[in-house]
Design a protein around this motif. Sequence first.
Motif, PDB file in Angstrom:
ATOM      1  N   LYS A  22     -12.483 122.214 -48.303  1.00 28.16           N
ATOM      2  CA  LYS A  22     -13.501 122.413 -49.352  1.00 28.16           C
ATOM      3  C   LYS A  22     -12.939 123.237 -50.509  1.00 28.16           C
ATOM      4  O   LYS A  22     -13.300 123.015 -51.666  1.00 28.16           O
ATOM      5  CB  LYS A  22     -14.748 123.066 -48.766  1.00 28.16           C
TER       6      LYS A  22
ATOM      7  N   ASN B 287     -11.134 120.786 -52.610  1.00 26.65           N
ATOM      8  CA  ASN B 287     -12.109 119.984 -53.369  1.00 26.65           C
ATOM      9  C   ASN B 287     -12.538 120.718 -54.630  1.00 26.65           C
ATOM     10  O   ASN B 287     -12.557 120.136 -55.727  1.00 26.65           O
ATOM     11  CB  ASN B 287     -13.352 119.676 -52.529  1.00 26.65           C
TER      12      ASN B 287
ATOM     13  N   VAL C  95     -12.045 117.371 -56.887  1.00 29.65           N
ATOM     14  CA  VAL C  95     -11.884 116.049 -56.273  1.00 29.65           C
ATOM     15  C   VAL C  95     -12.711 115.936 -54.997  1.00 29.65           C
ATOM     16  O   VAL C  95     -13.242 116.919 -54.498  1.00 29.65           O
ATOM     17  CB  VAL C  95     -10.398 115.764 -55.938  1.00 29.65           C
ATOM     18  N   LYS C  96     -12.775 114.730 -54.478  1.00 32.92           N
ATOM     19  CA  LYS C  96     -13.387 114.477 -53.177  1.00 32.92           C
ATOM     20  C   LYS C  96     -12.263 114.212 -52.180  1.00 32.92           C
ATOM     21  O   LYS C  96     -11.090 114.115 -52.548  1.00 32.92           O
ATOM     22  CB  LYS C  96     -14.333 113.286 -53.262  1.00 32.92           C
ATOM     23  N   CYS C  97     -12.617 114.087 -50.915  1.00 32.77           N
ATOM     24  CA  CYS C  97     -11.625 113.950 -49.838  1.00 32.77           C
ATOM     25  C   CYS C  97     -10.685 112.759 -50.040  1.00 32.77           C
ATOM     26  O   CYS C  97      -9.511 112.822 -49.682  1.00 32.77           O
ATOM     27  CB  CYS C  97     -12.327 113.824 -48.492  1.00 32.77           C
ATOM     28  N   ASN C  98     -11.205 111.658 -50.626  1.00 24.70           N
ATOM     29  CA  ASN C  98     -10.374 110.461 -50.783  1.00 24.70           C
ATOM     30  C   ASN C  98      -9.283 110.625 -51.846  1.00 24.70           C
ATOM     31  O   ASN C  98      -8.480 109.728 -52.054  1.00 24.70           O
ATOM     32  CB  ASN C  98     -11.236 109.236 -51.081  1.00 24.70           C
ATOM     33  N   HIS C  99      -9.223 111.763 -52.495  1.00 22.15           N
ATOM     34  CA  HIS C  99      -8.125 112.023 -53.432  1.00 22.15           C
ATOM     35  C   HIS C  99      -6.799 112.131 -52.666  1.00 22.15           C
ATOM     36  O   HIS C  99      -5.764 111.690 -53.172  1.00 22.15           O
ATOM     37  CB  HIS C  99      -8.383 113.299 -54.232  1.00 22.15           C
TER      38      HIS C  99
END
Length: 131
Positions: free
Chosen positions: A50, A53, A58-62
């Motif tokens: 987190k 993030n 960004v989100k996790c899929n970065h």
Amino acid sequence: MKRTMITLLAVFAIVLGLTAFNQAKQEERPKNLKVLPKNISHEELDKVMKSFNMALGVKCNHCHAPKANGERGLDFALDTNPNKDVARYMIKMTNQINKKHFKHEHEGKVMNITCNTCHNGKTEPHTILKD
């Protein structure tokens, strides 16, 4: 006697079920950790992720790749997203800088740098200039 036996068997089944569930839950350890400690708790890992993030916006899929089997969600162990290796490099770099330059307390606080020090909520480092 029959009622006592049924009660004991029910209690035994519940205990056995809870024990099996607890063991399965404890075995869920993160896979493919190369920089972060292998014994990191789920809570601490969640906290670290987190912070990435927020620091990079960004989100996790970065950094994490989608599951290869076509299921929804991310496969956190996969290394197919090149940003994951960049993140590992940056973690190592930050740790080295902190170890070399920020190992002493200053006014009762341990000073260090984090991802946010340079990134400021952006995927690319973004230096804030003062007027």
